[in-house]
Design an enzyme around this catalytic site. Structure first.
Site, PDB file in Angstrom:
ATOM      1  N   TYR A 170       0.820  -1.208   0.000  1.00 49.08           N
ATOM      2  CA  TYR A 170       0.000   0.000   0.000  1.00 49.08           C
ATOM      3  C   TYR A 170       0.860   1.267   0.000  1.00 49.08           C
ATOM      4  O   TYR A 170       0.359   2.352   0.236  1.00 49.08           O
ATOM      5  CB  TYR A 170      -0.941   0.010   1.217  1.00 49.08           C
ATOM      6  CG  TYR A 170      -2.110  -0.927   1.063  1.00 49.08           C
ATOM      7  CD1 TYR A 170      -1.905  -2.287   0.882  1.00 49.08           C
ATOM      8  CD2 TYR A 170      -3.413  -0.467   1.095  1.00 49.08           C
ATOM      9  CE1 TYR A 170      -2.956  -3.165   0.733  1.00 49.08           C
ATOM     10  CE2 TYR A 170      -4.475  -1.340   0.951  1.00 49.08           C
ATOM     11  CZ  TYR A 170      -4.243  -2.680   0.771  1.00 49.08           C
ATOM     12  OH  TYR A 170      -5.298  -3.535   0.628  1.00 49.08           O
TER      13      TYR A 170
ATOM     14  N   LYS B  50       4.712 -14.677   3.817  1.00 45.05           N
ATOM     15  CA  LYS B  50       5.139 -15.420   2.625  1.00 45.05           C
ATOM     16  C   LYS B  50       6.653 -15.200   2.489  1.00 45.05           C
ATOM     17  O   LYS B  50       7.160 -14.803   1.425  1.00 45.05           O
ATOM     18  CB  LYS B  50       4.362 -14.895   1.394  1.00 45.05           C
ATOM     19  CG  LYS B  50       4.463 -15.763   0.161  1.00 45.05           C
ATOM     20  CD  LYS B  50       3.593 -16.997   0.180  1.00 45.05           C
ATOM     21  CE  LYS B  50       3.862 -17.864  -1.024  1.00 45.05           C
ATOM     22  NZ  LYS B  50       3.153 -19.153  -1.020  1.00 45.05           N
TER      23      LYS B  50
ATOM     24  N   ASP C 137      -0.735 -18.953   2.492  1.00 42.24           N
ATOM     25  CA  ASP C 137      -1.656 -19.810   1.732  1.00 42.24           C
ATOM     26  C   ASP C 137      -2.137 -20.979   2.595  1.00 42.24           C
ATOM     27  O   ASP C 137      -3.332 -21.286   2.655  1.00 42.24           O
ATOM     28  CB  ASP C 137      -1.042 -20.289   0.398  1.00 42.24           C
ATOM     29  CG  ASP C 137       0.435 -20.605   0.491  1.00 42.24           C
ATOM     30  OD1 ASP C 137       1.014 -20.451   1.584  1.00 42.24           O
ATOM     31  OD2 ASP C 137       1.021 -21.014  -0.526  1.00 42.24           O
TER      32      ASP C 137
ATOM     33  N   ASP D  30      -5.799  -7.120   4.532  1.00 43.62           N
ATOM     34  CA  ASP D  30      -6.987  -6.761   3.765  1.00 43.62           C
ATOM     35  C   ASP D  30      -7.713  -8.033   3.309  1.00 43.62           C
ATOM     36  O   ASP D  30      -8.907  -8.206   3.519  1.00 43.62           O
ATOM     37  CB  ASP D  30      -6.544  -5.923   2.554  1.00 43.62           C
ATOM     38  CG  ASP D  30      -7.722  -5.404   1.756  1.00 43.62           C
ATOM     39  OD1 ASP D  30      -8.772  -5.142   2.360  1.00 43.62           O
ATOM     40  OD2 ASP D  30      -7.586  -5.261   0.522  1.00 43.62           O
TER      41      ASP D  30
END
Ligand code: ATP
Length: 338
Positions: A126, A173, A207, A231
């Site tokens: 962002y 991740k 994930d 988000d």
């Protein structure tokens, strides 16, 4: 009783409908508030301001330190920088707190879900730093800084300690984004090891974390993650407890706090009087606790639990299986609070 001055930003889309309903409910709880209503988003342009986030709105939040905000439409692919992102960055609202809980009378796949998402709110993808390298090739910068990663990790552990939560799970991740997510992870580990070894700590690759969430969300407690993951995972978690109409949020900084629902402006249902105001009402309860108005906060919470539990369809909005609308839910809440 102390009188509070709160900046009220109706926003656009379903924003004006849900903020009006929430204001009615908060006023019925007996708390004394002076509302300073100011625009943001499309409303600001319509009112003649030259920016979707007028200086006057930012200055008022800085002065009064607390705002209740309806959603504001974020244009896709073009136009002004998102109001939400601007607000979080300008006021340094670095922590987004989003409690996700099962509610009485709201039937979903799982019972006893009780999680809190702590989302870093100022950097990550962002950052808004995007470049066209050559025509047809663009980049988007994911920013992670040690102070911001440490600050949000410390906030999450402090929050968990104060709220008697047991465990923090970091979603990341770092196997792919070794530097940015690696830094986020290292900062969280350091705070755990050096400052809060009494809280259980675990890490999951995002994930696999999402799979585990939809298999059994009751295994999670506090979830800590960077901006973009926060988000996505917020909406996923909303789906586990009844949808976007029932998940509140707060954006907290050292100087100010802005309370808003997780949902956006929902243009598909705007102006129809059918939006669920509960997510913003719950955000209002978080705001009242922030203001140490616990009696009023408790009264509102008892009232919405009662309305949900009674299950009178005419009072509930359609997202919760009802036949009513924004006003019928607010009317039912106000009646309980009298
Ligand atoms: P943003 O990216 O701006 O946060 P979003 O992608 O989360 O937005 P929303 O605008 O929040 O999308 O809404 C997605 C859909 O969920 C809406 O189109 C609407 O159908 C439903 N929805 C969202 N909020 C509510 C609400 N308060 N009451 C009922 N339905 C809602």
């Amino acid at each position: 009783m102390a009188k509070h001055t709160i900046v009220l930003i109706p926003g656009d889309g379903i924003g004006p409908e849900v903020t009006t309903a929430t204001r009615r409910v908060i006023e019925a709880s007996g708390v004394s508030i002076d509302w300073v209503e100011l625009p943001a988003g499309a409303n600001a342009i319509a009112q003649g301001f030259d920016n979707v986030l007028p200086e006057r709105t930012v200055a008022a939040i800085k002065a009064h330190r607390v705002a209740l905000k309806g959603p504001v439409t974020t244009p896709v692919g073009k136009g002004f920088k998102s109001v939400n992102v601007q607000l979080r960055q300008r006021l340094n609202l670095y922590a987004a707190i989003r409690p996700v809980r099962s509610l009485p009378g709201v039937k979903t796949r799982f019972e006893n879900v009780d999680m809190v998402i702590v989302r870093e709110n100022t950097e990550g993808l962002y950052s808004g730093i995007e470049n066209e390298i050559v025509p047809g090739v663009v980049t988007s910068l994911k920013v992670a800084s040690e102070p911001a990663c440490t600050r949000i990790a410390r906030y999450a552990f402090r929050y968990a300690t104060r709220r008697h939560r047991k465990k923090i799970t970091v979603f990341h991740k770092a196997n792919i984004m070794k530097l940015s997510d690696g830094l986020f992870l290292n900062c969280a580990r350091k705070i755990f090891e050096e400052e809060y070894p009494n809280i259980d700590y675990e890490e999951t690759i995002i994930d696999a974390g999402c799979m585990k969430l939809v298999q059994d969300p009751t295994k999670f407690d506090v979830l800590l993650m960077e901006n973009f993951y926060g988000d996505l995972v917020s909406d996923l978690c909303a789906g586990l407890v009844g949808g976007l109409g029932v998940v509140p949020g707060s954006n907290i900084g050292e100087e100010a706090a802005v309370f808003e629902a997780v949902h956006g402006s929902a243009p598909d249902i705007a102006g129809k009087g059918i939006a669920n105001p509960l997510a913003l009402i719950m955000s209002g309860v978080m705001m009242l606790r922030h203001l140490h108005e616990d009696t009023a906060a408790d009264r509102i919470k008892i009232a919405y639990n009662a309305v949900l539990e009674e299950g009178d369809k005419s009072k509930l909005t359609r997202d919760l299986g009802g036949t009513g609308g924004t006003d019928s839910f607010a009317d039912a809440m106000v009646a309980k609070l009298k």
